[in-house]
Motif scaffolding. Sequence first.
Motif, PDB file in Angstrom:
ATOM      1  N   ASN A  15      40.000  47.259 123.123  1.00  0.00           N
ATOM      2  CA  ASN A  15      41.154  48.152 123.155  1.00  0.00           C
ATOM      3  C   ASN A  15      40.918  49.259 124.177  1.00  0.00           C
ATOM      4  O   ASN A  15      39.852  49.895 124.178  1.00  0.00           O
ATOM      5  CB  ASN A  15      41.406  48.764 121.776  1.00  0.00           C
ATOM      6  CG  ASN A  15      41.942  47.741 120.794  1.00  0.00           C
ATOM      7  OD1 ASN A  15      42.671  46.827 121.166  1.00  0.00           O
ATOM      8  ND2 ASN A  15      41.572  47.888 119.522  1.00  0.00           N
ATOM      9  N   TYR A  37      42.384  52.858 125.578  1.00  0.00           N
ATOM     10  CA  TYR A  37      43.227  53.985 125.200  1.00  0.00           C
ATOM     11  C   TYR A  37      43.375  54.930 126.391  1.00  0.00           C
ATOM     12  O   TYR A  37      42.420  55.176 127.141  1.00  0.00           O
ATOM     13  CB  TYR A  37      42.614  54.740 124.018  1.00  0.00           C
ATOM     14  CG  TYR A  37      42.414  53.884 122.792  1.00  0.00           C
ATOM     15  CD1 TYR A  37      43.395  53.805 121.805  1.00  0.00           C
ATOM     16  CD2 TYR A  37      41.235  53.152 122.619  1.00  0.00           C
ATOM     17  CE1 TYR A  37      43.206  53.020 120.669  1.00  0.00           C
ATOM     18  CE2 TYR A  37      41.042  52.360 121.500  1.00  0.00           C
ATOM     19  CZ  TYR A  37      42.029  52.293 120.530  1.00  0.00           C
ATOM     20  OH  TYR A  37      41.847  51.509 119.411  1.00  0.00           O
ATOM     21  N   ILE A  63      46.855  51.659 125.060  1.00  0.00           N
ATOM     22  CA  ILE A  63      47.415  52.389 123.926  1.00  0.00           C
ATOM     23  C   ILE A  63      47.473  53.864 124.304  1.00  0.00           C
ATOM     24  O   ILE A  63      46.440  54.475 124.619  1.00  0.00           O
ATOM     25  CB  ILE A  63      46.556  52.193 122.660  1.00  0.00           C
ATOM     26  CG1 ILE A  63      46.476  50.687 122.330  1.00  0.00           C
ATOM     27  CG2 ILE A  63      47.124  52.985 121.492  1.00  0.00           C
ATOM     28  CD1 ILE A  63      45.434  50.365 121.272  1.00  0.00           C
ATOM     29  N   LYS A 119      35.654  49.315 122.657  1.00  0.00           N
ATOM     30  CA  LYS A 119      36.719  50.305 122.736  1.00  0.00           C
ATOM     31  C   LYS A 119      36.444  51.212 123.938  1.00  0.00           C
ATOM     32  O   LYS A 119      35.329  51.703 124.106  1.00  0.00           O
ATOM     33  CB  LYS A 119      36.797  51.150 121.458  1.00  0.00           C
ATOM     34  CG  LYS A 119      37.175  50.367 120.207  1.00  0.00           C
ATOM     35  CD  LYS A 119      37.175  51.256 118.982  1.00  0.00           C
ATOM     36  CE  LYS A 119      37.524  50.460 117.723  1.00  0.00           C
ATOM     37  NZ  LYS A 119      37.491  51.320 116.507  1.00  0.00           N
TER      38      LYS A 119
END
Length: 722
Positions: A688, A690, A712, A657
């Motif tokens: 992911n 962000y 995201i 992440k």
Amino acid sequence: MEKNKLEFTFSDTIQGYVTHFDWDKQIFSLDTSDGRNFEVKLTSNTYAEMVRNLGEAFMDCTGQIKDMLGRDRFLYVYGVFFPENEVKFEAKHIVFLGRDENEFRFEKQDWWIRQVRQLGDFYLKAQFGNGDVDYSKYRTNLSLEGEQTSNYRQETDTISRLVYGFASAYLMTGDDRYLEGAEKGTKYLRDHMRCKDTSENITYWYHAIDVKGSHERKIFASEFGDDYDAIPAYEQIYALAGPTQTYRITGDPEIAQDIEMTLNLFDKYFLDRKLGGYFSHIDPVTFDPRAESLNDNRARKNWNSVGDHAPAYLINAYLATGDERLKKMLVYTADTIAEHFPDYDHSAFVQEKFHEDWAHDSTHGWQQNRGVVGHNLKIAWNLTRINSITGLDETKSKTYMDFAHKIASLMPEHGCDRQRGGWYDVVERVLDTDQKFHRYAWHDRKAWWQQEQGILAYLILFGTTGQPEYLKHARESSAFYNAWFLDQDSGGIYFNVLASGLPYLLGTERLKGSHSMSGYHSFELAYLSAVYTNLLITKQHMDFYFKPYPNAFKDNILRVSPDILPAGSVRIEAVWIDGKEHVDFDADNLTVKLPEAQNRVKVQVRLVPVGSVEHFDMTVDQDGDVVKVALEGDLDHLAIHSFRKKLAEIASGNPTKLAFVMSGLQSINAEAVRTIIFEKQKMSIDCNVYVCGANEEVQKMFDREELLEEVILLDVFDKSKM
């Protein structure tokens, strides 16, 4: 009849920032750096190019003019003024400085390195052809095309300045041809131009020698202009310039002795122990600065005799040795300048000429009561350098920097061409009644060496203080030099250009080698522009090369600092000796412990900047399984290099992440977004990414590069939503 009415056409150059564009009317507006607005008309014959380095092919941008005229883009327009019912300006030639409004090509990591290679090759071929480096073939004067003239004089200072150029080129490239040029030139100076007086423990240098066949005649006293029949301090100073730069590479003990014994000459005969400073001239027979034979040069002091020590050899000798004597002399010259040169009650320019008691001399020779723009800028540049010397007293530091800031604030208005760009030459120091502009002493042309002083002054001032107006002046100065001074046809640098930037090619000013021009200012500019830009401003690595003699340096310690830079701003990342990695170095103190060796070794040192650029900050933290990257400020062209390097390190760790916290980020450019795309492809597809707290402008940039679907978006960093 109305006097002096401008009712005729004339051509000229405008530098400025695009403010508006109307494609239908083929008109765009731009503001000069001092805020005046011009409207520019494009014509069917308008052509455009990208600024190019020496050795690069022409880069035609004519077909991209519409796309490249973005708001705030800095550019040059050469065109014709038509004074009709209203004055119209029609563009003939446009020079762009980069692909977009944020790019300046001369800020690329290797721009100045490639330029110095071109300069080195030009002077090697001009002086020695395609054969061996043989300084008996050297000639002071070179034509525009780099061909030797029939004049058989060899001046000491011009050889020394060429040696400086070759040594600097080697420091930047590691090309042994340049080191050969530097070492053979140093030996030639020692064998032919040096007088070593062991009885007084001094060394002095002849002005020149005349070489004709096997005959050689020494020219002791100067035969140039205001220095005729005297020994000027600046000639002795610049005799050390090339050998000292070579000493940084080799540690040659004979050069060390020449430096020491020439310093003894300065201390014994030029130094005024009673009233301070250094005399500008001494008699060639008695070495007396007060000799009647000196006429107008009797008991005089000037900028060259005090201020030229630091840039010509003192700083470089100190960098190589750390010697306390050199440090004290550096501080002494800076103190002398700070005490006696300011004259702001009378002029925006410093005072440069003095009598023995420091009374102003405003009637001497060609200078009279005139200011040399480059000398003012040179003071700002060198005081800023000396200000970073280790252990400097805080009071002295404040004095130096206050003076440097004063010069930096005054020179754009009084010594710079804010419409066309570039720095002027010599002007009257004082304005007469009803005068707005300082009168030019002879012309409004611009010399190559004055541009160097402006570029280096504002580069180091920005790199040291981070004040944005200094970067603006540095960029504009570098742009003018690279756009107009590079001779793309014959190689090398033009001596002078007209106010408009077009080369001036008459008389001695068409020469590439002369009493005034050799391989010094253009090489010094390339060397230090690369140092300041890469290590202080854009934060990119830079490699330097050395080839010391065995046991030449004290304790076998090689000092590799490229200039006097702010403490802690640079460190050593890696060292290679003869191509093999070497680990015995002090990264923070910028020293390398050399191995015991019987022969010379080649040392390559990689220096890297510490921290990020002034206006951007990047902090990386690990929060559980989330790599948290906080970005603040402006992620622009200057910041992209450090951002890309750090992001590559993060990607190599293959995070699961990755969160970019952008609440403190004001802006981001396309290169930064593409960097994220590039590094993201190296991470797991399951990672992911962000983007937290990005403002509208930043989000638009992500959308423009079509990255929004791969990240995201979060309003704030919230680990519970990850």
